[in-house]
Design an enzyme around this catalytic site. Structure first.
Site, mmCIF file in Angstrom:
data_model
loop_
_atom_site.group_PDB
_atom_site.id
_atom_site.type_symbol
_atom_site.label_atom_id
_atom_site.label_comp_id
_atom_site.label_asym_id
_atom_site.label_seq_id
_atom_site.Cartn_x
_atom_site.Cartn_y
_atom_site.Cartn_z
ATOM 1 N N HIS A 185 -7.263 -1.367 -8.042
ATOM 2 C CA HIS A 185 -7.799 -1.757 -6.732
ATOM 3 C C HIS A 185 -9.250 -1.826 -6.721
ATOM 4 C CE1 HIS A 185 -9.479 -1.354 -2.623
ATOM 5 N NE2 HIS A 185 -8.697 -2.384 -2.243
ATOM 6 N N ASP A 195 0.807 -1.134 0.072
ATOM 7 C CA ASP A 195 -0.004 0.089 0.074
ATOM 8 C C ASP A 195 0.769 1.169 0.045
ATOM 9 O OD1 ASP A 195 -2.495 1.252 0.036
ATOM 10 O OD2 ASP A 195 -2.423 1.376 2.237
ATOM 11 N N HIS A 210 -6.495 -5.381 1.808
ATOM 12 C CA HIS A 210 -6.389 -4.002 0.933
ATOM 13 C C HIS A 210 -4.967 -4.004 0.184
ATOM 14 C CE1 HIS A 210 -6.705 0.286 -0.347
ATOM 15 N NE2 HIS A 210 -5.661 0.460 0.340
ATOM 16 N N HIS A 221 -4.809 2.624 -7.016
ATOM 17 C CA HIS A 221 -5.937 2.464 -6.181
ATOM 18 C C HIS A 221 -7.210 2.260 -7.012
ATOM 19 C CE1 HIS A 221 -3.510 3.095 -2.639
ATOM 20 N NE2 HIS A 221 -4.411 2.808 -2.012
#
Length: 369
Positions: free
Chosen positions: A257, A171, A271, A254
């Site tokens: 994601h 991340d 995540h 992201h």
């Protein structure tokens, strides 16, 4: 041009840092409510109570384990009813986000975060993910402010399964790539203004720290060691990454994601594991150099992160499935669009296919950078 940046009120990190909790709570208020992940409540609540050492009155919130809006509002009502001026979130992202939501919906109380894992940069952020009762993400809260106090006990982090740290590194690794894109595109950050040079510099330092220390820190976490390398990586993945993304900006990593999260096969992934694949796909979207692509894939491989569709759980990929992800990525207002160049649906599909192919090559024959 107006620029702006946000930070947590105070950040404290180190071995046995939890012992500092009581002293700092006394500066924030007189009574606190604890929100603790159910899976760690039995062993973590006594440690927190001991660390508070009678400095403030403590109440416990019966947290169910999911950050649903109902739970957040129920917490805010308890804060008001018990006349508490501090909310303490202890655990992973769900407990922390519920504590954030309780403060957001109630207003007036101070927020303290004590993470027990570093699986993402959530601890220092003012953003909270909201789930449905059916365990699906339904949205996010952009709370009024960042936490007033974040205490990261690295001995606790080192004792947690190292998969969490690996996800947190992933991340954080995306932070520099995304902040760089968002700044180049002239996009606004989470403050509503443009990025500061401070945010850009911290995002870059985050990347440099993780690339240089990440694999070593992960090996130390495998052994439960709160080493200097682990200290550096925890700071990068927790504090630097938050400043980089909130005050710099998010972009296509992201965005990807968000897309792959639409596939039911990925729902058990962390995540950061989905962000890892998103970052790898974004490298082909933005036409990074061969050396950067190779280095990033090798780095993610060393951290045991997913590189291919199969490793995120999808063994029979179809164009229809890819387009489900892309349609999610391309919703209005998504961070997907925070790139300097405008891409179309086919570009996103090709990028994901290219990442999967490159990942399979690395696993089959290896790649030397």
């Amino acid at each position: 041009m107006i620029t702006s940046a946000v930070f947590p009120g105070r950040y404290i990190q180190g071995r046995e840092a939890l012992n500092e909790l009581g002293t700092h709570l006394a500066n924030l208020g007189n009574a606190a409510i604890l929100v603790v992940d159910p899976s760690i409540r039995q062993w973590m609540v006594p440690r927190v109570i001991e660390a508070i050492s009678g400095e403030v009155r403590v109440e416990s919130f019966d947290f169910s384990g999911e950050p649903v809006e109902y739970e957040m509002k129920r917490l805010s009502e308890m804060v008001a009813g018990k006349s508490c001026d501090i909310v303490i979130g202890v655990g992973g992202g769900k407990a922390i986000d519920t504590a954030k939501g309780g403060v957001h919906f109630g207003g007036g109380s101070r927020l303290v975060v004590v993470p027990t894992i570093v699986a993402s940069d959530a601890p220092c952020s003012k953003n909270a993910v909201v789930y449905s009762a059916g365990h699906k993400v339904v949205g996010s809260l952009h709370c009024r402010s960042n936490p007033d106090l974040v205490i990261v006990d690295t001995q606790v982090i080192a004792a947690a399964p190292s998969r969490f740290l690996s996800a947190g590194i992933a991340d954080g690794l995306a932070t520099w790539f995304e902040a760089r894109s968002s700044i180049a595109a002239g996009r606004r950050n989470f403050t509503g203004y443009r990025a500061t040079r401070t945010a850009e510099a911290i995002a870059r330092l985050c990347y440099e720290t993780l690339i240089s220390q990440g694999p070593l820190a992960l090996s130390h976490c495998d052994n439960g060691w709160a080493s200097p390398a682990l200290e550096d990586v925890v700071e990068a993945a927790t504090l630097m990454s938050t400043i980089g993304f909130e005050s710099g900006g998010l972009a296509s990593a992201h965005g990807f994601h968000q897309g792959v999260s639409e596939w039911k096969e990925t729902h058990d992934l962390l995540h950061g594991e989905k962000v890892a694949f998103g970052l790898l796909a974004s490298l082909f979207l933005t036409n990074e150099s061969e050396s950067v692509i190779c280095e990033t894939f090798e780095f993610c491989k060393s951290l045991r992160l997913p590189l291919t569709f199969a490793e995120i759980g999808v063994h029979d990929m179809t164009d229809d499935k890819l387009h489900v992800a892309v349609r999610r990525m391309m919703r209005p207002g998504e961070c997907t669009f925070n790139e300097p160049i405008e891409y179309d649906e086919a570009d996103y599909v090709i990028a994901m296919r290219a990442a999967d192919q490159y990942g399979r090559v690395i696993h089959d024959v290896g790649v030397g950078c």
